[in-house]
Design an enzyme around this catalytic site. Structure first.
Site, PDB file in Angstrom:
ATOM      1  N   ALA A 131      -3.656   3.211  -6.778  1.00 51.46           N
ATOM      2  CA  ALA A 131      -3.702   2.403  -5.559  1.00 51.46           C
ATOM      3  C   ALA A 131      -2.812   1.191  -5.747  1.00 51.46           C
ATOM      4  CB  ALA A 131      -5.141   1.969  -5.258  1.00 51.46           C
ATOM      5  N   ALA A 133      -2.055  -2.915  -4.185  1.00 51.50           N
ATOM      6  CA  ALA A 133      -2.579  -4.027  -3.407  1.00 51.50           C
ATOM      7  C   ALA A 133      -1.462  -5.029  -3.164  1.00 51.50           C
ATOM      8  CB  ALA A 133      -3.751  -4.669  -4.144  1.00 51.50           C
ATOM      9  N   SER A 134      -1.818  -6.216  -2.689  1.00 49.66           N
ATOM     10  CA  SER A 134      -0.801  -7.189  -2.310  1.00 49.66           C
ATOM     11  C   SER A 134      -0.071  -7.773  -3.506  1.00 49.66           C
ATOM     12  CB  SER A 134      -1.442  -8.312  -1.499  1.00 49.66           C
ATOM     13  OG  SER A 134      -2.530  -8.861  -2.213  1.00 49.66           O
ATOM     14  N   ILE A 135      -0.775  -8.052  -4.603  1.00 48.18           N
ATOM     15  CA  ILE A 135      -0.123  -8.672  -5.759  1.00 48.18           C
ATOM     16  C   ILE A 135      -0.306  -7.857  -7.038  1.00 48.18           C
ATOM     17  CG2 ILE A 135      -0.276 -10.998  -4.808  1.00 48.18           C
ATOM     18  CD1 ILE A 135      -2.660 -11.515  -6.646  1.00 48.18           C
ATOM     19  N   GLN A 137      -1.232  -3.497  -8.758  1.00 43.76           N
ATOM     20  CA  GLN A 137      -1.542  -2.094  -8.535  1.00 43.76           C
ATOM     21  C   GLN A 137      -2.585  -1.640  -9.547  1.00 43.76           C
ATOM     22  OE1 GLN A 137       2.491  -0.615  -8.863  1.00 43.76           O
ATOM     23  NE2 GLN A 137       2.108   0.288 -10.870  1.00 43.76           N
ATOM     24  N   LYS A 152      -6.266  -2.948 -13.225  1.00 47.72           N
ATOM     25  CA  LYS A 152      -5.501  -3.669 -12.200  1.00 47.72           C
ATOM     26  C   LYS A 152      -4.447  -4.525 -12.885  1.00 47.72           C
ATOM     27  CE  LYS A 152      -6.228  -6.687  -8.183  1.00 47.72           C
ATOM     28  NZ  LYS A 152      -7.267  -7.395  -7.397  1.00 47.72           N
ATOM     29  N   ASP A 281     -12.236 -11.293   1.476  1.00 54.03           N
ATOM     30  CA  ASP A 281     -11.080 -10.439   1.763  1.00 54.03           C
ATOM     31  C   ASP A 281     -11.544  -9.168   2.453  1.00 54.03           C
ATOM     32  OD1 ASP A 281      -8.546  -9.467   1.871  1.00 54.03           O
ATOM     33  OD2 ASP A 281      -8.320  -9.111  -0.266  1.00 54.03           O
TER      34      ASP A 281
END
Length: 436
Positions: A131, A133-135, A137, A152, A281
């Site tokens: 996956a 994300a914004s900042i 993976q 992450k 979030d």
């Protein structure tokens, strides 16, 4: 030119293309009106094309631009259907996808953060990201003790890209206002900036996740994975398997939608009481329904500390609106600085404005729909309507801004789900001031 500066220039160019594209459409729209085109049809066409370009550009980026796009995506349910349809799929993709980092870069970050012998800490590690994300993976791996884990990894240079994106986005915040009627975009950007600076240090995120995991340990409805290891730019936590909330929104059964809505509402309202924290979030990419029926929470980068839980005055305001007590409601709003200084407003006008927002708490169960949320957005954004004038009289105190944004975001997801939820009983259980 090095690779990182080149990418920064490319990102800036993409973001800068947004206002230019919109300007071209506005000029074109004026031209059509001069030759007798229907204003409403032209506005709808311009808004749809603007949205299509905005989310196409944001969807190609990481950092602050993608984060802002994710924040906008939860308000998709408030956009009129004829405008939302063309780019709904782009929004869904934005919630869970971004271009991946090459394996060698991921390995370099892991070595820097976990030590040169990082490979010995894993029994196996999948180089393909599971996956994005914004900042950062996420990679699937197996810890040395046999546990499946999610790793992450923060993108190199994410801090510079994030702050540069937000500075650029703030320059043309008015552009985005047309996409989310009734939502003030400029304060949203400012608040997102504050949260995202905190997100850059994954150690803080890991601490928040540990606190949530402790508060919800053994819960029958909510599951928070435990943190296995953490560093400033890497977090290793238990792996989750389940159905992403975005999938349920797109193709879930009515039963799945209602179940997901119930779990999301329970988590949103109970966390401030149980953990003294608010998950800040709310977008579908951060939640999944596990195979055992619980709601799994995936990301704790944006969290607000609420040592006293949700402020009691919010519960009292909601109760007064439900009990049809406009005079008492106005007095409390003034006391808590929800009325701008020097503004003269009538209690009945304030009540008429706020009453529709508490509709979900009147019946025992309420179905959250896109149409209901669109009606609220249209009501407060119509400059000719009395409710629009009331908006200019009201103020949102800083201590309530984040709570308001998160609640609105969670409500947007409930409407995307078209979920029927026992909202009244959930709020009664967890919101201070609602029943006494």
């Amino acid at each position: 030119m090095t690779d990182i500066p080149r990418k920064a220039v490319q990102r800036t160019a993409k973001l800068a293309s947004l206002p230019l594209g919109v300007a071209g459409r506005v000029v074109g729209g004026w031209g059509k009106r001069l030759i007798g085109g229907d204003a409403e049809e032209i506005n709808a066409e311009m808004a749809a094309k603007t949205a299509e370009q905005v989310f196409a550009v944001l969807g190609q980026l990481k950092g602050g631009a993608m984060k802002f796009g994710q924040a906008l995506s939860v308000f998709e349910a408030a956009v009129p259907e004829e405008l939302a349809a063309p780019y709904r799929e782009a929004l869904t993709k934005l919630q869970s996808s971004a271009p991946p980092l090459p394996a060698r870069t991921v390995h370099r970050v892991l070595a820097e953060q976990l030590g040169s012998g990082w490979t010995r800490r894993f029994a196996s590690f999948d180089n393909e990201p599971a996956a994005a994300a914004s900042i950062g993976q996420v990679h699937h791996a197996v810890w040395h003790d046999g546990r499946e884990v999610a790793v992450k990894v923060q993108y190199p240079g994410a801090d510079e890209a994030l702050l540069a994106d937000l500075r650029q986005l703030q320059r043309f915040s008015r552009l985005f206002q047309t996409l989310v009627p009734g939502v003030e975009v400029k304060p949203l950007l400012a608040e997102l900036r504050d949260r995202m600076v905190e997100e850059l240090d994954y150690r803080g995120e890991a601490d928040y996740q540990r606190a949530f995991a402790k508060a919800f340990h053994g819960d029958e409805q909510i599951f928070v994975p435990k943190v296995v290891a953490s560093a400033p730019k890497v977090v290793v936590s238990e792996w989750l398997e389940g159905t992403p909330l975005a999938t349920i929104i797109r193709s879930g059964t009515a039963e799945q939608r209602d179940r997901a809505g119930l779990l999301l509402a329970e988590f949103h309202f109970s966390a401030p009481f149980r953990a003294h924290l608010l998950h800040a979030d709310p977008h579908p990419g951060n939640f999944m329904v596990l195979d055992d029926g619980r709601l799994g929470i995936l990301d704790f980068g944006a969290v607000a500390r609420l040592p006293q839980g949700i402020p009691r005055p919010l519960g009292v305001m909601t109760r007064l609106a439900l009990e049809n007590k406009p005079a008492e409601l106005l007095e409390l709003l003034r006391t808590e600085h929800f009325i701008r200084p020097g503004m003269e407003v009538h209690a009945e006008d304030v009540f008429d404005y706020l009453a529709p927002f508490v509709e979900p708490l009147r019946p025992e169960r309420f179905r959250f729909t896109r149409r209901w949320l669109q009606a609220q957005a249209e009501r407060v954004s119509d400059l000719r309507a009395p409710d629009s004038r009331m908006v200019r009289s009201l103020n949102l105190p800083p201590q309530y801004l984040l709570i308001h944004r998160v609640t609105l975001g969670a409500t947007g997801i409930l409407c995307q789900l078209n979920a029927e939820v026992p909202a009244k009983s959930i709020v009664t259980r967890w919101q201070p001031g609602f029943t006494d």
